[in-house]
Design an enzyme around this catalytic site. Structure first.
Site, PDB file in Angstrom:
ATOM      1  N   HIS A 356       1.046  -1.128   0.738  1.00 26.42           N
ATOM      2  CA  HIS A 356       0.329   0.007   0.105  1.00 26.42           C
ATOM      3  C   HIS A 356       0.884   1.263   0.168  1.00 26.42           C
ATOM      4  CE1 HIS A 356      -2.874   2.913   1.653  1.00 26.42           C
ATOM      5  NE2 HIS A 356      -3.577   1.921   0.665  1.00 26.42           N
ATOM      6  N   CYS A 357       1.445   0.995   0.703  1.00 27.92           N
ATOM      7  CA  CYS A 357       2.880   2.027   1.102  1.00 27.92           C
ATOM      8  C   CYS A 357       3.457   2.641  -0.718  1.00 27.92           C
ATOM      9  CB  CYS A 357       3.942   2.181   1.684  1.00 27.92           C
ATOM     10  SG  CYS A 357       3.503   1.400   3.123  1.00 27.92           S
ATOM     11  N   LEU A 358       3.878   1.883  -1.351  1.00 29.41           N
ATOM     12  CA  LEU A 358       4.476   1.962  -2.982  1.00 29.41           C
ATOM     13  C   LEU A 358       3.655   1.680  -3.654  1.00 29.41           C
ATOM     14  CD1 LEU A 358       7.020  -0.579  -1.782  1.00 29.41           C
ATOM     15  CD2 LEU A 358       7.438   1.762  -2.315  1.00 29.41           C
TER      16      LEU A 358
END
Length: 368
Positions: A356-358
């Site tokens: 999700h962060c990427l």
């Protein structure tokens, strides 16, 4: 590129939920050697696997430096993946990229938050971050999206989750941290979130996951799965430092109504591990002054909550952990109409985040 002087709420725009129809997903190629081991090659392999998994469901655009363009283009060999040259300081487009907002007339715009690498010179993860500060505007210019700029207000996309119906979840650990917006009160932050995302209620969880170097991003800890229902990272082990964090969050969620007056249904997702980097993995990271140190004695903030919802699919991290299959089963039960794809997450975790962060989803235009 058109820069607007109003706010999304004033113009009738809002941030949709992640499960709303999407046009594409944005990613940024990992390569900085003081964060990704062995010159980023293992992380790049994971990146390719994730991009190709997403591309089965919808288009993907990957931004990459000029130095890595040929390599990335050759490895991302799918018609549904576009590769564009764009400079950046690192790969965390969820946080450095824009947040897209939509209205009911089929228009898409973007919010260009101020970015300070998760704390600037007060606990931030690297410097400089000037290229990442430009990334949100560059994405919006490529997409010809008018933008709203929040000068003086720092926010990362991983610090918020919305249900698309007026409620936002975040953590005090991050948004009230002195290294983000020390000049603003909680109430002032809520007002800004309301103006730029068109939310009516902000739910504050005390903390995120233990040792999350972003200062407790909610996207690694608790996420919406549908309006009124959330998935919370969980442990039943009272010796686990996450135990008190999970129970504190559960208490808030069980005693709070959302913007529509609904009580929350809370589903629990087991935390993997505990997970640690090996000495060999840490030794593969360049040691550069000002960058985040990698230490095999420090527990990694692994979480299955750090997944991405795409059109018809769930792209979730696996960690070569006995809990991987249980996580897949839970996600498949919660998203029966989606195909759950587990993608390699350990290399991303070693770099400080996960799927999700990427990634950053771009919503499809919507007309009533």
């Amino acid at each position: 590129m058109t820069t607007l002087n109003s706010t999304p709420r004033a113009d009738g725009f809002h941030m949709p939920a992640e499960w709303a129809p999407q046009t594409q997903v944005w990613m940024v190629w990992p390569e900085r050697p003081d964060n990704w081991r062995l010159g980023g090659k293992p992380a790049q392999a994971a990146h390719v696997a994730i991009a190709k998994a997403i591309a089965r469901f919808e288009p993907v655009t990957v931004a990459v430096s000029a130095a890595q363009y040929d390599n990335a283009r050759a490895r991302l060999d799918m018609p549904n993946i576009r590769v564009v040259e764009m400079s950046s300081n690192d790969a965390w487009v969820r946080d450095s990229g824009p947040t897209f907002v939509i209205n009911d007339r089929g228009e898409v715009r973007g919010v260009n938050w101020e970015f300070n690498a998760w704390g600037g010179f007060d606990g931030g993860l690297y410097a400089p971050w000037n290229l990442d500060s430009q990334l949100g505007g560059k994405v919006l210019e490529i997409e010809r999206c008018p933008r709203y700029v929040t000068e003086g207000f720092v926010l990362e996309g991983g610090s918020i989750h919305v249900d698309g119906e007026g409620t936002l979840i975040t953590t005090e650990e991050c948004l009230l941290n002195r290294n983000r917006n020390p000049h603003l009160t909680r109430e002032q932050i809520e007002t800004i979130l309301g103006d730029y995302l068109a939310v009516d209620k902000v739910i504050w969880l005390p903390e995120g996951l233990f040792n999350d170097e972003t200062d407790g991003h909610v996207d690694n800890f608790c996420c919406y799965i549908r309006p009124g229902e959330v998935l919370l990272a969980w442990t039943d082990d009272p010796e686990d430092p996450n135990y008190s964090r999970c129970h504190a969050a559960l208490s808030i969620l069980e005693n709070t109504l959302d913007a529509k007056g609904r009580a929350f249904i809370v589903h629990k997702m087991p935390i993997p591990g505990p997970l640690f980097a090996t000495e060999e993995e840490c030794a593969g990271v360049d040691q550069v002054h000002g960058s985040q140190e990698r230490n095999p004695s420090v527990r990694l903030a692994g979480s299955y909550v750090n997944f991405l919802i795409v059109n018809g699919g769930i792209i979730a991290p696996s960690f070569d952990d006995p809990m991987d299959e249980k996580a897949r089963e839970i996600l498949q039960k919660l998203f029966p109409e989606h195909e759950v794809v587990m993608a390699p997450g350990r290399e991303l975790l070693l770099g400080g985040g996960n799927i999700h962060c990427l990634t950053q989803q771009q919503p499809a235009p919507h007309k009533n």
